[in-house]
Design an enzyme around this catalytic site. Structure first.
Site, short mmCIF file in Angstrom:
data_model
loop_
_atom_site.label_atom_id
_atom_site.label_comp_id
_atom_site.label_asym_id
_atom_site.label_seq_id
_atom_site.Cartn_x
_atom_site.Cartn_y
_atom_site.Cartn_z
N CYS A 217 -2.54 9.92 -5.95
CA CYS A 217 -3.69 9.59 -5.10
C CYS A 217 -4.76 10.67 -5.26
CB CYS A 217 -3.32 9.49 -3.62
SG CYS A 217 -4.81 9.19 -2.63
N LYS B 289 0.85 -1.19 0.00
CA LYS B 289 0.00 0.00 0.00
C LYS B 289 0.89 1.24 0.00
CE LYS B 289 -3.54 2.75 0.58
NZ LYS B 289 -4.43 3.02 -0.57
O1 RRO Z 1 -5.84 5.32 -0.64
C1 RRO Z 1 -6.49 5.77 -1.60
O2 RRO Z 1 -7.56 6.37 -1.48
C2 RRO Z 1 -6.01 5.62 -2.97
C3 RRO Z 1 -4.71 5.90 -3.37
BR1 RRO Z 1 -3.36 6.34 -2.17
C4 RRO Z 1 -4.36 5.83 -4.74
O3 RRO Z 1 -3.22 6.10 -5.16
N1 RRO Z 1 -5.33 5.51 -5.61
C5 RRO Z 1 -6.59 5.23 -5.24
O4 RRO Z 1 -7.44 4.92 -6.09
N2 RRO Z 1 -6.93 5.29 -3.90
#
Ligand code: RRO
Length: 308
Positions: free
Chosen positions: A127, A44
């Protein structure tokens, strides 16, 4: 069928792996990935401090794909730095996804994570789900500044996870930035940011954060992902390896990514929906597709998409 691949000198026994975010937050999830048929363990995206993320519901799957606004739930970079040596004993490459809540966070995290020696580092510039924080990848100057700073502290292969672009002028502009920053591989694409899914029966949004706006994934984004893989493959004439991410739910989808130029393929929505057995299914389906087409290796068709 040989589905192995190499990215920036690192060998992967399978071209399929999890997309960052899918089943890869906790130690237990990462160890389960290690025991599965995934070709790599992708963490993650991490921040300086541990985060619970946005309020639930924050993921919603529907027939054509998914919408999420997870909000970077993660253990914090110190925990992932401590976990990386254990993950590396599982016999497959480890890709650490580095994020941050501000520009200064990225080099701090990157330096410590680099010292833990993951096989590759992926810098997430895309993100879409932190309220009030625009995607860095849509700001070329900020992207260049940040990539030059992290490049100084990263000694393992460094990749960049980009958001989707929708105009060739933007592909060109980011291509120039990437070319100036010593980027070893690209991961295309992150979710299509700030979509909105509506439940017409209940007349309501389907996720809680940001009034229901969130990142789209799955089948509905495949053409956008393929276009971005193809555009950057052409810009760099195949010299920067690309991980294709977006809309892969079966072996033929993966084949399409490879034709556009992908060296590997990451799985988000359908991994969350189907679980770890998805990797075995995709291997069988891509092998069948390659055999049917008379190919014996991915290199034989990579980037070979024909034009009319
Ligand atoms: O954690 C998120 O909400 C998230 C991230 Br960091 C990302 O890079 N892409 C996404 O679709 N969700």
């Amino acid at each position: 069928m040989d589905l192995s691949t190499t990215i920036a000198g690192v060998r992967f026994s399978s071209c399929f792996m999890n997309a960052s975010g899918a089943l890869c937050v906790t130690r237990e999830e990462l160890l389960a990935l290690g025991r599965s048929r995934t070709g790599a363990i992708v963490t993650k995206s991490m921040t300086v401090e541990p985060r619970d993320g946005n309020p639930a519901p924050r993921y919603y799957g529907f027939p054509g794909g998914s919408i999420n606004s997870m909000g970077l739930p993660n253990l914090g970079y110190r925990a992932y730095a401590a976990l990386i040596p254990e993950l590396k004993t599982l016999g497959k490459p480890v890709i650490a996804s580095v994020a941050g809540l501000c520009e200064d966070d990225f080099p701090t995290i990157a330096a410590t994570i680099n010292a833990a020696k993951p096989d590759l580092i992926e810098v997430n510039l895309s993100c879409p789900n932190i309220p009030g924080k625009p995607q860095i990848g849509y700001d070329a100057e900020a992207s260049e500044r940040l990539l030059k700073r992290v490049r100084k502290v990263i000694t393992v292969p460094m990749g960049v996870k980009l958001p989707p672009y929708f105009d060739p002028a933007h592909h060109e502009m980011m291509g120039e930035v990437i070319g100036r920053c010593g980027v070893d591989f690209l991961n295309l694409i992150n979710s299509v940011g700030n979509g909105l899914v509506v439940d017409p029966e209940r007349e309501v949004v389907v996720i809680k954060p940001k009034g229901g706006f969130g990142g789209l994934g799955g089948t509905i984004i495949k053409p956008v992902a393929l276009a971005n893989v193809r555009a950057f493959w052409k810009i760099f004439e195949g010299r920067i390896p690309i991980i294709g991410t977006g809309g892969v739910v079966n072996g033929v989808d993966a084949f399409e990514h490879v034709l556009c130029g992908a060296s590997a393929v990451q799985i988000g929505t359908v991994l969350v929906e189907e679980g770890l057995d998805v990797f075995g299914r995709l291997e069988m389906e891509l092998s069948a597709q390659l055999s049917k087409k008379g190919y014996t290796r991915l290199e034989d068709c990579r980037g070979k998409l024909k034009e009319l």
